[in-house]
Design a protein around this motif. Structure first.
Motif, short mmCIF file in Angstrom:
data_model
loop_
_atom_site.label_atom_id
_atom_site.label_comp_id
_atom_site.label_asym_id
_atom_site.label_seq_id
_atom_site.Cartn_x
_atom_site.Cartn_y
_atom_site.Cartn_z
N UNK A 1 0.82 -1.21 0.00
CA UNK A 1 0.00 0.00 0.00
C UNK A 1 0.85 1.26 0.00
N UNK A 2 2.03 1.21 0.61
CA UNK A 2 2.94 2.35 0.58
C UNK A 2 3.46 2.59 -0.84
N UNK A 3 3.74 1.52 -1.57
CA UNK A 3 4.16 1.66 -2.97
C UNK A 3 3.03 2.29 -3.78
N UNK A 4 1.82 1.82 -3.53
CA UNK A 4 0.64 2.35 -4.23
C UNK A 4 0.41 3.82 -3.89
N UNK A 5 0.50 4.16 -2.60
CA UNK A 5 0.32 5.55 -2.19
C UNK A 5 1.40 6.44 -2.79
N UNK A 6 2.61 5.93 -2.87
CA UNK A 6 3.73 6.71 -3.39
C UNK A 6 3.61 7.06 -4.85
N UNK A 7 2.59 6.53 -5.52
CA UNK A 7 2.39 6.83 -6.94
C UNK A 7 1.20 7.76 -7.19
N UNK A 8 0.60 8.30 -6.14
CA UNK A 8 -0.56 9.17 -6.32
C UNK A 8 -0.17 10.43 -7.09
N UNK A 9 -0.79 10.62 -8.25
CA UNK A 9 -0.63 11.84 -9.07
C UNK A 9 0.82 12.28 -9.18
N UNK A 10 1.68 11.35 -9.54
CA UNK A 10 3.11 11.64 -9.66
C UNK A 10 3.39 12.54 -10.87
N UNK A 11 4.26 13.51 -10.68
CA UNK A 11 4.78 14.30 -11.79
C UNK A 11 6.05 13.63 -12.29
N UNK A 12 6.18 13.48 -13.59
CA UNK A 12 7.37 12.82 -14.12
C UNK A 12 7.67 13.37 -15.51
N UNK A 13 8.83 13.03 -16.04
CA UNK A 13 9.22 13.53 -17.37
C UNK A 13 9.42 15.03 -17.34
N UNK A 14 8.70 15.72 -18.21
CA UNK A 14 8.83 17.18 -18.33
C UNK A 14 7.90 17.93 -17.38
N UNK A 15 7.15 17.22 -16.55
CA UNK A 15 6.26 17.87 -15.60
C UNK A 15 7.05 18.30 -14.36
N UNK A 16 6.69 19.44 -13.81
CA UNK A 16 7.35 19.90 -12.60
C UNK A 16 8.82 20.19 -12.83
N UNK A 17 9.61 20.02 -11.77
CA UNK A 17 11.05 20.29 -11.86
C UNK A 17 11.77 19.54 -10.74
N UNK A 18 13.07 19.58 -10.74
CA UNK A 18 13.88 19.10 -9.62
C UNK A 18 14.37 20.34 -8.89
N UNK A 19 13.82 20.59 -7.71
CA UNK A 19 14.18 21.79 -6.97
C UNK A 19 15.61 21.72 -6.44
N UNK A 20 16.26 22.84 -6.44
CA UNK A 20 17.59 22.94 -5.83
C UNK A 20 17.46 23.04 -4.33
N UNK A 21 16.43 23.74 -3.87
CA UNK A 21 16.10 23.90 -2.46
C UNK A 21 14.66 23.43 -2.29
N UNK A 22 14.42 22.47 -1.41
CA UNK A 22 13.08 21.88 -1.30
C UNK A 22 12.03 22.88 -0.82
N UNK A 23 12.44 24.00 -0.25
CA UNK A 23 11.51 24.98 0.29
C UNK A 23 11.03 25.98 -0.77
N UNK A 24 11.71 26.04 -1.91
CA UNK A 24 11.37 27.03 -2.92
C UNK A 24 11.50 26.46 -4.32
#
Length: 348
Positions: free
Chosen positions: A322-345
């Protein structure tokens, strides 16, 4: 003279690469893709850095394991597993940290900051904050004696947060069973997931960790322990009465809102199946714990609670899935979103 056909060398290379890529992917619900060994080439030290920092943080403060597990849950139930919960307020965006279920309650942000800083030193702009949360949650369970599981990676970080979503979608400590089922269904999780994840799901108003390890503030369980009719709901009440007396000594009808009580008096620092034993005996600390048996008129949820109470390994396996399943809820991947340099901003 040859028969059949020949392929261009470039075509052969393309097909080979395509097959390798498809073999490395794991597909979950909604067609989203997360990958085994996502950082194997780009940041092979990621899990080692997360594990080291988590172990150090838990050694320094044992409650931190439960707090980091909870942080991942609160992230995934609002907009999906995208690290939106880590964003500070900025400009016109109000942080999810300020929402009722989170304010003065969520902890572990500094641990994630430390992990992110070290990863940026080792692998700049490679590892997402959302993936850090997912790995840290798994390691938090493992360091407290719980099950491990393979964390599929490749999440990207969101560009915004949802203050309103945090107030709406995170289960309250007094939620009815019907409300909890609807809440999980909205996230793509079923009743089986609800029971398996109930050790971490019913938190609000000052809860400090997972329900099988951690503590809660008096403010979040006062109503439950001062309800004179509570014993009528249970088949087994002999152990509930002294349990309630202990809690009343910790948390009177008024005052001491911030006084802490362990969610599991027997094994408060371990991840185990005692949570299910407790609620079968009416000793769930929060009202939303006990509704799994008191409001289950069909009896199916109660059967699952009994099964987990009797077989810890069965609970561990179900929880991991169930944790694996929960960890996939509405995941952003590929060109969606970004990799933040600072998790707060966000980066821009």
């Amino acid at each position: 003279m040859s028969c059949g056909f020949s392929m261009n060398p470039f075509t052969i290379v393309f097909i080979t690469l395509l097959v390798l890529v498809l073999q490395s992917l794991s597909t979950f619900g909604d067609g989203q893709l997360l990958v085994r060994d996502y950082y194997k080439e780009t940041c092979p030290v990621v899990e080692e850095i997360v594990r080291y920092n988590l172990q150090f943080a838990v050694l320094k403060n044992p409650r931190m394991a439960a707090s980091l597990l909870r942080l991942h849950f609160h992230d995934c139930f609002v907009m999906g597993c995208d690290a939106s919960v880590l964003l500070d307020s900025y400009g016109g965006m109000v942080s999810e940290k300020q929402a009722v279920p989170n304010v003065n309650s969520l902890r572990g942000f500094e641990v994630i900051d430390r992990i992110k800083y070290q990863l940026e030193e080792a692998c700049p702009l490679i590892v997402s904050c959302a993936d850090i949360l997912a790995i840290a949650a798994r390691d938090a369970v493992a360091v407290r004696g719980g099950p491990g599981w393979e964390v599929y990676l490749g999440r990207k970080d969101s560009l915004t947060a949802s203050f309103d979503g945090a107030n709406q979608f995170i289960p309250a400590p007094n939620s009815s069973l019907e409300t909890l089922i609807a809440n999980f269904k909205q996230q793509g999780l079923d009743i089986g997931d609800l029971v398996a994840l109930s050790v971490l799901a019913h938190k609000r108003l000052g809860f400090t960790g997972s329900h099988t390890m951690g503590k809660a503030r008096c403010l979040s369980f006062r109503q439950q322990i001062h309800d004179e009719s509570a014993e009528e709901h249970y088949d087994i009440s002999k152990r509930y009465t002294p349990f309630r007396r202990i809690l009343r000594s910790i948390c009177p009808k008024t005052g001491k809102d911030n006084q802490l009580a362990p969610l599991d008096f027997e094994t408060p620092a371990r991840f185990d199946n005692h949570y299910f034993l407790n609620i079968l005996e009416g000793r769930g600390l929060l009202g939303s714990d006990n509704v799994l048996v008191t409001e289950d008129h069909e009896g199916e949820i109660r059967k699952q609670v009994w099964a987990y109470a009797a077989d810890q390994e069965l609970f561990f396996a179900s929880f991991a899935n169930s944790m694996i399943k929960m960890g996939n809820i509405n995941v952003l991947y590929g060109n969606e979103g970004e990799v933040r340099k600072n998790c707060r901003f966000v980066n821009t």
